[in-house]
Write a protein that holds these residues in place. Structure first.
Motif, short mmCIF file in Angstrom:
data_model
loop_
_atom_site.label_atom_id
_atom_site.label_comp_id
_atom_site.label_asym_id
_atom_site.label_seq_id
_atom_site.Cartn_x
_atom_site.Cartn_y
_atom_site.Cartn_z
N ALA A 340 6.50 -3.54 20.31
CA ALA A 340 6.05 -2.34 19.62
C ALA A 340 4.55 -2.20 19.82
O ALA A 340 3.85 -3.19 19.96
N PRO A 341 4.05 -0.97 19.84
CA PRO A 341 2.60 -0.79 19.99
C PRO A 341 1.86 -1.18 18.72
O PRO A 341 2.40 -1.09 17.62
N ALA A 342 0.64 -1.65 18.90
CA ALA A 342 -0.22 -1.96 17.76
C ALA A 342 -0.88 -0.66 17.26
O ALA A 342 -1.22 0.21 18.05
N PRO A 343 -1.04 -0.53 15.94
CA PRO A 343 -0.62 -1.44 14.86
C PRO A 343 0.77 -1.11 14.37
O PRO A 343 1.36 -0.08 14.72
N LEU A 344 1.30 -1.98 13.50
CA LEU A 344 2.59 -1.75 12.85
C LEU A 344 2.33 -1.04 11.52
O LEU A 344 1.80 -1.62 10.58
N LEU A 345 2.68 0.23 11.46
CA LEU A 345 2.55 1.02 10.24
C LEU A 345 3.92 1.59 9.92
O LEU A 345 4.39 2.51 10.59
N GLU A 346 4.57 1.03 8.92
CA GLU A 346 5.96 1.44 8.64
C GLU A 346 6.29 1.21 7.18
O GLU A 346 5.92 0.19 6.59
N GLN A 347 6.99 2.18 6.60
CA GLN A 347 7.56 1.98 5.26
C GLN A 347 8.95 1.39 5.47
O GLN A 347 9.86 2.05 5.95
N LEU A 348 9.10 0.11 5.13
CA LEU A 348 10.34 -0.61 5.42
C LEU A 348 11.43 -0.33 4.41
O LEU A 348 12.61 -0.26 4.75
N GLU A 349 11.04 -0.21 3.16
CA GLU A 349 11.95 0.10 2.06
C GLU A 349 11.13 0.84 1.02
O GLU A 349 9.90 0.88 1.09
N PRO A 350 11.78 1.43 0.01
CA PRO A 350 11.00 2.04 -1.06
C PRO A 350 10.02 1.04 -1.66
O PRO A 350 10.40 -0.03 -2.11
N GLY A 351 8.75 1.38 -1.62
CA GLY A 351 7.74 0.52 -2.21
C GLY A 351 7.24 -0.61 -1.33
O GLY A 351 6.34 -1.35 -1.73
N LEU A 352 7.79 -0.78 -0.12
CA LEU A 352 7.40 -1.87 0.77
C LEU A 352 6.79 -1.30 2.04
O LEU A 352 7.48 -0.66 2.83
N LEU A 353 5.50 -1.54 2.24
CA LEU A 353 4.76 -0.99 3.36
C LEU A 353 4.25 -2.11 4.26
O LEU A 353 3.68 -3.09 3.77
N LEU A 354 4.45 -1.96 5.55
CA LEU A 354 3.92 -2.89 6.54
C LEU A 354 2.72 -2.24 7.22
O LEU A 354 2.84 -1.16 7.80
N ALA A 355 1.55 -2.89 7.12
CA ALA A 355 0.32 -2.41 7.74
C ALA A 355 -0.35 -3.61 8.39
O ALA A 355 -1.23 -4.23 7.80
N SER A 356 0.08 -3.95 9.59
CA SER A 356 -0.34 -5.21 10.20
C SER A 356 -0.30 -5.06 11.72
O SER A 356 -0.05 -3.99 12.25
N GLY A 357 -0.58 -6.19 12.43
CA GLY A 357 -0.46 -6.21 13.88
C GLY A 357 -1.44 -5.31 14.59
O GLY A 357 -1.10 -4.63 15.56
#
Length: 390
Positions: A340-357
């Motif tokens: 996947a391209p950098a960065p990882l910006l994704e809402q994985l589930e309600p209330g769970l956010l990934l902001a990394s990589g």
């Protein structure tokens, strides 16, 4: 070849309509930026990291960063990467003014000169400058004779370059210290512990975070900004977002007596993937390498050959650079997403956010990442509260 920077009006952060309790895991530049922005908007934020109460550990990605902000000079002209870079550059400008008004100075040196190794590369830079001009953005191609007039002399082999007055360099560690200090003034809560597991509370819109020290936290919003530690916490939930460590070494050099001050350059220099960053007192930062770490311990992973190549700019270093004295050597691990391209910006589930990589652009992209997180929370706000026993 001046490097003026427009001084924007200071615009305080808008207050959140529905302030939320938020836990941010990871206190690198991205996690700190996110925590600062959310706290500034009125959210109640807890920042979780074993290193939150002390300097960044040597293996942290923020420790390897030199803080170059390459936005206007970015080779692409569209797509997510372009948009994130341009927005971050605008936000850093505004954030610096806000923080300085609050008594927190962020050391900033405007200007970035990217060198071309051959005529084809310089022609591409010239075309890029023309394209940016159509957007109202300033990039200035510099032919070899303009480079020859700079002192101290630049690496041999450069046939031209592209100067960006709006890009530049932000000193990462003082910037992080400023964000942290201002956020604490606004009520940020620090949890100097490691998160060992996360789970969604059954029947509730809340996340439970287990701590290595035996405590736990609960909150409706959880932001994962812990770099290489994120996969271990997310994999048990079925969220596969692997990130691999890429080691970077850097040097601080004291230039020989009588060498012209590199602060006279129009800005920092980018040459063949290596950055030369002028520092006060006739010093220079040089970095960083790109190395897959070989194993443990961390200090033994760095390649002596890569460091030697960095020190000599792969054979193109001018004499004054070869004669410089090494004052400091450091290294860190950058988290690069796999598949996947950098960065990882994704809402994985309600209330769970990934902001990394963020890989090599954590400092540059930290503000746009924080804004992305704030927008997700604003769009799906919950009125639950934090509880627990940290």
């Amino acid at each position: 070849m001046s490097s003026p920077e427009q001084a924007p009006l200071i615009q305080p952060q808008p207050r959140a309509q529905h302030p939320q309790p938020v836990v941010v895991i990871g206190s690198g530049v991205v996690g700190l930026s996110t925590a600062w922005l959310l706290q500034s908007q009125g959210h109640r934020v807890m920042l979780v990291d074993p290193a939150v109460a002390r300097p960044q550990p040597p293996e942290a990605g923020s420790s390897a960063a030199l803080g170059l902000l390459m936005a206007r000079i970015y080779r692409r002209s569209s797509g997510r990467g372009w948009r994130l870079r341009q927005r971050s550059l605008e936000l850093w400008r505004s954030w610096r003014q806000q923080l300085e008004a609050a008594g927190q100075r962020l050391p900033w040196r405007p200007g970035l000169l990217q060198l071309a190794p051959d005529a084809a590369a310089f022609a591409a830079q010239t075309r890029l400058a023309a394209e940016r001009a159509r957007r109202g953005l300033t990039l200035q191609p510099l032919p070899a004779e303009a480079l020859a007039a700079l002192a101290p002399s630049l690496p041999s082999g450069a046939v031209g370059g592209l100067f960006s007055p709006e890009d530049g360099q932000l000193d990462p560690l003082p910037a992080m210290a400023a964000l942290r200090a201002d956020a604490l003034e606004r009520g940020l809560e620090l949890v100097a512990d490691a998160a060992t597991a996360i789970e969604r509370q059954a029947g509730a819109e809340r996340w439970r975070i287990a701590l290595a020290g035996g405590g736990w936290l609960e909150a409706p919003w959880l932001v994962m900004s812990a770099g290489l530690a994120c996969p271990e916490l997310l994999d048990p939930l079925g969220h596969r977002h692997p990130q691999v460590p890429v080691l970077g070494q850097a040097l601080e050099l004291q230039l020989p007596a009588g060498t012209p001050d590199p602060c006279q350059w129009p800005g920092s220099i980018s040459w063949g993937g290596v950055n030369l960053v002028p520092r006060p007192g006739g010093r220079l930062w040089l970095g960083a390498t790109l190395e897959p770490p070989a194993g443990e311990p961390f200090a033994a992973q760095a390649s002596a050959a890569e460091l030697a190549s960095l020190r000599d700019l792969a054979g193109t270093a001018p004499d004054w650079l070869r004669q410089a004295t090494v004052l400091r050597h450091w290294q860190g691990l950058r988290a690069r997403p796999q598949g996947a391209p950098a960065p990882l910006l994704e809402q994985l589930e309600p209330g769970l956010l990934l902001a990394s990589g963020h890989y090599r652009n954590g400092v540059l992209l930290a503000p746009a990442t924080a804004e992305w997180v704030a927008e997700r929370i604003a769009a799906g706000s919950s009125l639950s509260g934090i509880s627990g026993s940290p």
